[in-house]
Motif scaffolding. Structure first.
Motif, PDB file in Angstrom:
ATOM      1  N   UNK A   9      -5.678  34.245 -34.632  1.00 24.42           N
ATOM      2  CA  UNK A   9      -5.928  32.757 -33.855  1.00 24.42           C
ATOM      3  C   UNK A   9      -6.580  33.145 -32.596  1.00 24.42           C
ATOM      4  N   UNK A  10      -7.449  32.826 -33.227  1.00 23.18           N
ATOM      5  CA  UNK A  10      -8.592  32.964 -31.470  1.00 23.18           C
ATOM      6  C   UNK A  10      -8.868  31.123 -30.975  1.00 23.18           C
ATOM      7  N   UNK A  11      -9.140  31.616 -29.597  1.00 19.72           N
ATOM      8  CA  UNK A  11      -8.599  30.491 -29.145  1.00 19.72           C
ATOM      9  C   UNK A  11     -10.422  30.504 -27.484  1.00 19.72           C
ATOM     10  N   UNK A  12     -10.821  29.618 -27.392  1.00 21.18           N
ATOM     11  CA  UNK A  12     -11.878  29.625 -26.312  1.00 21.18           C
ATOM     12  C   UNK A  12     -11.690  28.131 -25.470  1.00 21.18           C
ATOM     13  N   UNK A  13     -12.387  28.164 -23.921  1.00 21.00           N
ATOM     14  CA  UNK A  13     -11.492  26.802 -23.708  1.00 21.00           C
ATOM     15  C   UNK A  13     -12.802  26.346 -23.068  1.00 21.00           C
ATOM     16  N   UNK A  14     -13.893  27.316 -22.544  1.00 21.30           N
ATOM     17  CA  UNK A  14     -15.036  26.260 -22.488  1.00 21.30           C
ATOM     18  C   UNK A  14     -16.202  27.569 -22.063  1.00 21.30           C
ATOM     19  N   UNK A  15     -17.553  26.633 -22.386  1.00 19.40           N
ATOM     20  CA  UNK A  15     -18.820  27.088 -22.205  1.00 19.40           C
ATOM     21  C   UNK A  15     -19.846  26.334 -20.982  1.00 19.40           C
ATOM     22  N   UNK A  16     -20.777  27.601 -20.413  1.00 13.51           N
ATOM     23  CA  UNK A  16     -21.525  27.445 -19.737  1.00 13.51           C
ATOM     24  C   UNK A  16     -22.749  27.663 -19.610  1.00 13.51           C
ATOM     25  N   UNK A  17     -23.703  27.192 -19.874  1.00 16.74           N
ATOM     26  CA  UNK A  17     -24.951  28.289 -19.970  1.00 16.74           C
ATOM     27  C   UNK A  17     -25.972  27.776 -18.496  1.00 16.74           C
ATOM     28  N   UNK A  18     -26.053  29.381 -17.867  1.00 14.53           N
ATOM     29  CA  UNK A  18     -27.058  29.097 -16.954  1.00 14.53           C
ATOM     30  C   UNK A  18     -28.552  29.042 -17.205  1.00 14.53           C
TER      31      UNK A  18
END
Length: 479
Positions: free
Chosen positions: A249-258
């Motif tokens: 079971x995988x997780x991801x909290x945030x994505x920021x694209x610069x």
């Protein structure tokens, strides 16, 4: 004590009754579990609210701890304990949960149910501009608890149960970007249990163990030099489970694209300054709440008899909530979350959330919890819950679920069977246009091909062959 009806996925429980020839063979629930959860949402509902053995609303489940609600909204009595004496359903196929408590010489009656929304489908009317999430929208609000001055995105989480988390971010075709991914593990404590592969288009794959690289509730940031290699204007960001770990079971909290070659540092992203220069920010796991899904409302209707103290509503939650004393509305992220009629006479913040206290003379209190961002103008006005209860019962009676196609001689066995059929469809999601049957609505809300026999075959046996076939087609994508 009256017979207590349990609902849930209890097909196997049909055989769990006394078999002694010396006594009448009845379903008396003598082996019932100490605690249990009843789903009250609708088929394919994006909001999987459940109700516990005390009639409280259960929200915000995450990818561990298993089957534990992070938000619990229930009733109590100021200065006294409420002893639960019974709980039953309107009917096995009607999830209106009725719970009775003894309060000294008095009594508290609680009815918990979901209000029929104006729209029932779980597809948003429009996508979040520039960001598309595929393979399901499971996630949790307030799952992680990072300390200090940390970007709020690290508190919420997208999770994929036995399946990847997949985002497509709209960019100029062929462009290059610097992408930051934020991870904050709040459950696992030992390195090697949850290791994840991060596949960002155009960049080398990275395997990250958030406990080995950080610690529990400690944010970790990974940077990727991304490139829209297929020139289609969509940058793919995917989280997969590593074959070297035990937790799929995988997780991801945030994505920021610069912008390409941005000098942004991990400390800036963690501290909240990264979003100032980011072109796109994704607060992962909040998609159903913010992507214009139909607003969902759950109701608690309380009546009291001869109680000695004022009624109290407890909201235990890691969400950062604010109470508006003028309107009597408890807000989350600036939106109404809990409101009541009558308005609470006082509200106090506790270590675990909030408590709303009502006047000692209040004999009837109505509470609603509100989910989603597509809010009607009068959302803070509690509707007539007696009428809404009747409307909910009528909806379930007229639903097209395959209930009543199998008749059993014993009424309690029929009750359990009908409740199991209802739960089968309440647990289901529509994932990328295909029905996705699931064993449960908490951590088991995901891809469980091995359990397909327990969900798809009953649906087909009940005559719903179309849903079963479409679900199989959806599973073949993961070969």
């Amino acid at each position: 004590m009256p017979v207590m009806r349990r609902s849930g996925f209890l097909l196997a429980g049909l055989l769990a009754f006394g078999i002694s020839f010396a006594q009448e063979r009845v379903v008396d629930y003598r082996f019932a579990p100490d605690y249990y959860h009843t789903p009250i949402g609708f088929p394919d509902d994006w909001q999987k609210t459940m109700v516990n053995e005390r009639g409280a609303l259960l929200l915000d489940f995450g990818p561990g701890p298993y089957v534990r609600a992070n938000t619990i909204i229930g009733v109590g009595l100021e200065g006294a304990d409420l002893k639960q004496t019974s709980q039953r359903l309107e009917r096995g196929d009607i999830p209106v949960v009725m719970t009775t408590f003894a309060a000294g010489k008095g009594k508290v009656n609680l009815q918990t149910f979901a209000i029929v929304p104006s729209e029932l489908h779980s597809t948003p009317t429009k996508e979040n501009p520039g960001v598309y999430r595929r393979l399901g929208l499971t996630g949790g609000i307030g799952w992680a608890n990072p300390k200090g001055n940390v970007d709020p995105a690290f508190r919420n989480v997208a999770w994929g149960t036995n399946r990847p988390i997949l985002y497509e971010v709209k960019v100029a075709p062929g462009s290059r970007k610097r992408v930051a991914l934020g991870i904050c593990e709040s459950y696992r404590t030992v390195p090697g249990l949850r290791m994840m592969e991060f596949h960002v288009e155009g960049a080398p794959v990275r395997t990250i163990d958030p406990i080995a690289e950080g610690d529990r509730n400690v944010p970790v940031v990974a940077f990727f030099d991304a490139y829209d290699a297929d020139q289609n204007g969509l940058l793919v960001v995917e989280t997969r489970a590593s074959a070297e770990c035990r937790d799929p079971n995988v997780i991801l909290n945030g994505i920021w694209v610069f912008a390409e070659n941005s000098p942004i540092r991990a400390e800036e992203v963690i501290g909240g300054n990264g979003k100032k220069s980011a072109e796109i920010v994704v607060d992962c796991g909040q998609e159903p709440e913010v992507q214009n899904f139909p607003t969902r409302i759950d109701a608690l209707m309380v009546t009291t008899e001869r109680i000695s103290g004022p009624l109290m509503v407890s909201i235990q939650s890691p969400r950062e909530l604010d109470y508006d004393s003028q309107s009597g509305v408890l807000k989350f992220d600036g939106r109404p979350f809990v409101t009541s009629r009558p308005k609470a006479t006082s509200a106090r913040k506790t270590e675990n959330g909030w408590e709303l206290v009502f006047s000692k003379g209040a004999r009837k209190v109505e509470i609603i919890t509100i989910h989603g961002s597509r809010l009607p103008a009068n959302i803070t006005t509690v509707p007539d819950l007696v009428k809404e209860r009747k409307r909910a019962i009528e909806w379930w009676l007229n639903s097209k679920l395959p209930v009543g196609r199998i008749n059993l001689a014993d009424k309690e066995m029929q009750h359990l069977f009908d409740a199991s059929v209802r739960t089968l469809y309440q647990n289901r999601d529509i994932v990328d246009g295909k029905p996705n049957f699931q064993p449960g609505s908490t951590v088991y809300r995901g891809l469980w091909i091995g359990d397909a026999i327990y969900c798809l075959e009953p649906a087909a046996m009940l005559g719903d062959t179309m849903s079963a076939r479409l679900a199989v087609e959806g599973m073949f994508r993961f070969q």
